[in-house]
Motif scaffolding. Structure first.
Motif, PDB file in Angstrom:
ATOM      1  N   ASP A 133      11.904 -20.797 -26.847  1.00 28.25           N
ATOM      2  CA  ASP A 133      12.262 -22.136 -25.906  1.00 28.25           C
ATOM      3  C   ASP A 133      11.307 -22.164 -24.773  1.00 28.25           C
ATOM      4  O   ASP A 133      11.227 -21.457 -23.952  1.00 28.25           O
ATOM      5  N   PRO A 134      10.433 -23.029 -25.076  1.00 28.51           N
ATOM      6  CA  PRO A 134       9.555 -23.436 -23.733  1.00 28.51           C
ATOM      7  C   PRO A 134      10.024 -23.632 -22.303  1.00 28.51           C
ATOM      8  O   PRO A 134       9.805 -23.186 -21.425  1.00 28.51           O
ATOM      9  N   VAL A 135      11.388 -24.171 -22.218  1.00 28.47           N
ATOM     10  CA  VAL A 135      11.946 -24.414 -20.917  1.00 28.47           C
ATOM     11  C   VAL A 135      12.679 -22.917 -20.298  1.00 28.47           C
ATOM     12  O   VAL A 135      12.301 -22.829 -19.396  1.00 28.47           O
ATOM     13  N   VAL A 136      13.378 -22.473 -21.591  1.00 28.84           N
ATOM     14  CA  VAL A 136      13.771 -20.961 -20.928  1.00 28.84           C
ATOM     15  C   VAL A 136      12.495 -20.151 -20.460  1.00 28.84           C
ATOM     16  O   VAL A 136      12.504 -19.485 -19.333  1.00 28.84           O
ATOM     17  N   THR A 137      11.367 -20.227 -21.224  1.00 25.45           N
ATOM     18  CA  THR A 137      10.227 -19.125 -21.073  1.00 25.45           C
ATOM     19  C   THR A 137       9.658 -19.672 -19.766  1.00 25.45           C
ATOM     20  O   THR A 137       9.362 -18.485 -18.989  1.00 25.45           O
ATOM     21  N   LYS A 138       9.612 -20.828 -19.466  1.00 23.36           N
ATOM     22  CA  LYS A 138       9.040 -21.368 -18.111  1.00 23.36           C
ATOM     23  C   LYS A 138       9.716 -20.904 -16.891  1.00 23.36           C
ATOM     24  O   LYS A 138       9.103 -20.559 -16.017  1.00 23.36           O
ATOM     25  N   ILE A 139      11.060 -21.178 -17.240  1.00 27.95           N
ATOM     26  CA  ILE A 139      11.993 -20.959 -16.111  1.00 27.95           C
ATOM     27  C   ILE A 139      11.591 -19.477 -15.497  1.00 27.95           C
ATOM     28  O   ILE A 139      11.644 -19.089 -14.629  1.00 27.95           O
ATOM     29  N   TRP A 140      11.972 -18.452 -16.576  1.00 33.58           N
ATOM     30  CA  TRP A 140      11.961 -17.318 -16.358  1.00 33.58           C
ATOM     31  C   TRP A 140      10.461 -16.726 -16.165  1.00 33.58           C
ATOM     32  O   TRP A 140      10.603 -15.640 -15.097  1.00 33.58           O
ATOM     33  N   ASN A 141       9.568 -17.187 -16.643  1.00 35.43           N
ATOM     34  CA  ASN A 141       8.413 -16.782 -16.389  1.00 35.43           C
ATOM     35  C   ASN A 141       7.922 -17.043 -14.630  1.00 35.43           C
ATOM     36  O   ASN A 141       7.368 -16.071 -14.052  1.00 35.43           O
ATOM     37  N   THR A 142       8.231 -18.303 -14.239  1.00 35.49           N
ATOM     38  CA  THR A 142       7.890 -18.690 -12.972  1.00 35.49           C
ATOM     39  C   THR A 142       8.892 -17.662 -11.922  1.00 35.49           C
ATOM     40  O   THR A 142       8.474 -17.423 -10.822  1.00 35.49           O
ATOM     41  N   THR A 143      10.227 -17.549 -12.103  1.00 35.91           N
ATOM     42  CA  THR A 143      11.103 -16.693 -11.700  1.00 35.91           C
ATOM     43  C   THR A 143      10.449 -15.252 -11.237  1.00 35.91           C
ATOM     44  O   THR A 143      10.586 -14.729 -10.328  1.00 35.91           O
ATOM     45  N   MET A 144      10.393 -14.656 -12.517  1.00 35.16           N
ATOM     46  CA  MET A 144       9.859 -13.385 -12.503  1.00 35.16           C
ATOM     47  C   MET A 144       8.529 -13.193 -11.666  1.00 35.16           C
ATOM     48  O   MET A 144       8.131 -12.115 -10.878  1.00 35.16           O
ATOM     49  N   THR A 145       7.436 -14.022 -11.884  1.00 32.45           N
ATOM     50  CA  THR A 145       6.265 -13.845 -11.209  1.00 32.45           C
ATOM     51  C   THR A 145       6.447 -14.219  -9.743  1.00 32.45           C
ATOM     52  O   THR A 145       5.849 -13.655  -9.008  1.00 32.45           O
ATOM     53  N   GLU A 146       7.229 -15.125  -9.274  1.00 32.11           N
ATOM     54  CA  GLU A 146       7.429 -15.513  -8.013  1.00 32.11           C
ATOM     55  C   GLU A 146       8.043 -14.399  -7.160  1.00 32.11           C
ATOM     56  O   GLU A 146       7.835 -14.052  -6.071  1.00 32.11           O
ATOM     57  N   LEU A 147       8.946 -13.784  -7.960  1.00 36.44           N
ATOM     58  CA  LEU A 147      10.091 -12.858  -7.015  1.00 36.44           C
ATOM     59  C   LEU A 147       9.628 -11.528  -7.458  1.00 36.44           C
ATOM     60  O   LEU A 147      10.048 -10.523  -6.982  1.00 36.44           O
ATOM     61  N   LYS A 148       8.803 -11.361  -8.489  1.00 33.01           N
ATOM     62  CA  LYS A 148       8.302 -10.017  -8.706  1.00 33.01           C
ATOM     63  C   LYS A 148       9.372  -9.022  -9.288  1.00 33.01           C
ATOM     64  O   LYS A 148       9.668  -8.101  -8.640  1.00 33.01           O
ATOM     65  N   CYS A 149      10.206  -9.724 -10.140  1.00 30.28           N
ATOM     66  CA  CYS A 149      11.278  -8.991 -10.754  1.00 30.28           C
ATOM     67  C   CYS A 149      11.134  -9.047 -12.487  1.00 30.28           C
ATOM     68  O   CYS A 149      10.287  -9.799 -12.879  1.00 30.28           O
TER      69      CYS A 149
END
Length: 241
Positions: A133-149
């Motif tokens: 799912d592009p939306v779910v993937t983009k949200i989680w990728n951005t969150t994990m990259t920005e927060l380093k989690c």
């Protein structure tokens, strides 16, 4: 200048500022909703983060409309010395204050319950939708990259997921501290990257004083507005006589 006149003048000026602030937010919200492209260009590198989780336009319109209404009621009520408008202004401020207190109590009392609800949504999304799912993937990728989690809890949220199966046992790069090799579950376990929920909680605790100070300041302003409104309301009869 008498006490009543001074309080009335301060009430008018204070609500005029609220009214102007509301108009600014309202105009910004309409601009974002009608011509979002130029607004995002103005934000530049922050445009993706600003629009991913909330609809900025509708949020600004809603808050701006409430502020405009409050500013009009308070300003006109004080200027025209209208008991009806002052009482309406007082009632709205009181409702907002009670709602804020109730929201704070619920947030403290049901924080673990909220975690359970978020976990019930996040874990299945990571297991089934991440990578497809592009939306779910983009949200989680951005969150994990920005927060380093990594994931909601940790790397185990991706173990057995559709993403891991499609990538032959490889997890998202954010789950490992090294970029030199594919991120395997074993490497992710050694890296011990924290989950995003724990990271967010730590950030909230670090900034709890700032959040608490802002909340307390807003509460004090609301209480002061209610006291001033009641003062004007109660002294209008003697003013008329």
């Amino acid at each position: 200048m008498g006490c009543f006149t001074f309080v009335k003048l301060m009430m008018v000026l204070f609500n005029l500022l609220i009214f102007l602030g509301g108009l600014t937010l309202l105009a910004m919200g309409i601009w974002v909703s009608v011509d979002g492209g130029s607004f995002l260009n103005l934000l530049g590198p922050f445009s993706n983060q600003a629009t991913q989780f909330v609809n900025v336009g509708f949020f600004c319109i809603a808050v701006g409309a409430v502020l405009v209404l409050l500013g009009l009621l308070g300003c006109c009520g004080a200027h025209k010395e209208s008991k009806c408008l002052l009482l309406t202004f007082f009632s709205i401020i009181l409702i907002i204050f009670i709602a804020e207190v109730a929201a704070g109590v619920v947030a403290l009392a049901y924080s673990s319950f909220a975690e359970g609800i978020l976990r019930a949504w996040a874990t299945p999304a990571l297991q089934k939708d991440f990578g497809s799912d592009p939306v779910v993937t983009k949200i989680w990728n951005t969150t994990m990259t920005e927060l380093k989690c990594c994931g909601f809890t940790n790397y185990t949220d991706f173990v057995g997921s559709e993403f891991e199966k499609e990538n032959r046992g490889v997890l998202p790069p954010s789950c490992c501290r090294t970029d030199s090799a594919p991120c395997s579950p074993a490497e992710a376990e050694r890296s011990s990257v924290k989950g995003c929920f724990e990271h967010i909680l730590e950030n909230l605790k670090e900034h709890a004083n700032i959040v608490g100070g802002i909340a307390a300041g807003i509460g004090v302003l609301e209480i002061a507005a209610m006291i001033v409104t009641m003062y004007l309301f109660c002294h209008l009869d003697s003013r008329v006589s």
